[in-house]
Motif scaffolding. Structure first.
Motif, short mmCIF file in Angstrom:
data_model
loop_
_atom_site.label_atom_id
_atom_site.label_comp_id
_atom_site.label_asym_id
_atom_site.label_seq_id
_atom_site.Cartn_x
_atom_site.Cartn_y
_atom_site.Cartn_z
N ALA A 107 0.82 -1.21 0.00
CA ALA A 107 0.00 0.00 0.00
C ALA A 107 0.85 1.26 0.00
O ALA A 107 0.57 2.23 -0.73
CB ALA A 107 -0.93 -0.01 1.20
N LEU A 108 1.90 1.27 0.82
CA LEU A 108 2.77 2.44 0.88
C LEU A 108 3.50 2.67 -0.45
O LEU A 108 3.58 3.80 -0.94
CB LEU A 108 3.78 2.30 2.02
N VAL B 243 -7.40 10.72 4.92
CA VAL B 243 -7.72 10.17 6.24
C VAL B 243 -8.74 9.04 6.13
O VAL B 243 -8.58 7.97 6.71
CB VAL B 243 -8.22 11.29 7.17
N LEU B 244 -9.80 9.27 5.38
CA LEU B 244 -10.84 8.25 5.24
C LEU B 244 -10.31 7.01 4.55
O LEU B 244 -10.61 5.88 4.95
CB LEU B 244 -12.03 8.83 4.47
N THR B 245 -9.49 7.20 3.52
CA THR B 245 -8.93 6.05 2.79
C THR B 245 -8.02 5.22 3.68
O THR B 245 -8.12 3.99 3.71
CB THR B 245 -8.14 6.55 1.57
N PHE B 246 -7.16 5.89 4.43
CA PHE B 246 -6.20 5.15 5.24
C PHE B 246 -6.85 4.49 6.44
O PHE B 246 -6.30 3.54 7.00
CB PHE B 246 -5.03 6.05 5.65
N ARG B 247 -8.05 4.94 6.83
CA ARG B 247 -8.77 4.20 7.88
C ARG B 247 -9.18 2.83 7.36
O ARG B 247 -9.16 1.84 8.08
CB ARG B 247 -10.00 5.01 8.30
N LEU C 4 -7.46 2.39 -1.56
CA LEU C 4 -8.78 1.94 -1.13
C LEU C 4 -9.16 0.62 -1.79
O LEU C 4 -9.68 -0.29 -1.14
CB LEU C 4 -9.82 3.01 -1.47
N ALA C 5 -8.88 0.50 -3.09
CA ALA C 5 -9.18 -0.75 -3.80
C ALA C 5 -8.39 -1.91 -3.21
O ALA C 5 -8.92 -3.01 -3.03
CB ALA C 5 -8.87 -0.59 -5.29
#
Length: 273
Positions: free
Chosen positions: A104-105, A200-204, A254-255
């Motif tokens: 992901a990173l 922020v929302l994606t990484f949650r 996100l995917a």
């Protein structure tokens, strides 16, 4: 009469959230008021006064971890600091969690750099290593709270998508004071709130997926991922800077998170208590 299954977990989630915002509100509010009298967060701490000036800010940022310990101890899920540390810093887990974090990173930064272009504020990679300890405390340790006392419990109760969205909104609201505390990148205008909200929302979602995939060391993996993300963003100079790069990089993350969560349908392991 025995408590209804899940009642304790709901109380832990509520108490944790309320205490986190209480601590954060007191210290961030104080810092905002102090800003009217010349206070500013110091990005470079080289003197004792600068260090002491940053202590209230550190407590604000560490409020999720502090609240986690207080609430879990109050509910007899841990007996003291050592047991809480053992709960958070579990080393053994499934390799899938670490692989997901690394993938992901790499995906996020590669896509962001390719679309947004290299940043003029990029720093030598030595700064990445030097900034890791600071980013562990001011950033990474947030996950010691969110991922030990809130998101996994909500995941088991509500499922992955709903829990990630709810905790994402809570996490975003918790960050709002940063945009009003003098000395932070958020308050200086370097970070756009809309782009920051998307990130922020994606990484949650990503942290929820890492917890599921990692199993026993899910909390630690989230701490490390958050730490490395902040340090790399600082080194590469790419906080949210352009809508195309932000949307593309976060859409890919996100995917990946949704795919990983589908492969590991249960929260990796109940947080050990």
């Amino acid at each position: 009469m025995r408590p209804h299954p899940g009642a304790t977990e709901r109380r832990i989630a509520w108490h944790f959230t309320l205490l986190t915002f209480a601590i954060a509100g007191v210290f961030s509010g104080g810092l905002i008021v102090a800003g009217r009298f010349g206070y500013a967060v110091s990005n470079v701490v080289s003197t004792v006064p600068e260090f002491l000036a940053n202590v209230p800010f550190s407590i604000y940022i560490l409020s999720p971890a502090i609240a986690s310990y207080v609430v879990l101890r109050a509910h007899r899920r841990v007996t003291g600091p050592l047991q809480w540390i053992r709960l958070v810093f579990v080393l053994r887990g499934r390799p899938a969690g670490a692989l997901l974090a690394v993938a992901a990173l790499l995906m996020y930064f590669t896509i962001h750099l390719c679309i947004s272009g290299p940043s003029a504020t990029a720093l030598p990679w030595t700064m990445f290593l030097l900034s890791l300890p600071g980013n562990l405390v001011i950033g990474g340790m947030e996950e010691a709270g969110w991922m030990s006392a809130l998101q996994p419990e909500l995941d088991r109760r509500w499922g992955f998508v709903r829990s990630s969205l709810v905790v994402g909104v809570i996490w975003l609201l918790w960050h709002v004071p940063l945009f009003f505390i003098p000395g932070t990148n958020h308050a200086s205008g370097v970070i756009d709130f809309g782009m920051f909200a998307v990130q922020v929302l994606t990484f949650r979602f990503l942290y929820g997926a890492i917890f599921r995939a990692g199993g026993g060391n899910g909390v630690l993996l989230c701490i490390l991922t958050h730490t490395v993300f902040n340090a790399a963003s600082f080194t590469l100079g790419i906080p949210p800077t352009s809508w195309p790069g932000t949307l593309a990089a976060n859409a890919a993350v996100l995917a990946l998170a949704l795919t990983a969560a589908a492969l590991f349908p249960r929260s990796g392991a109940a947080v050990r208590r």
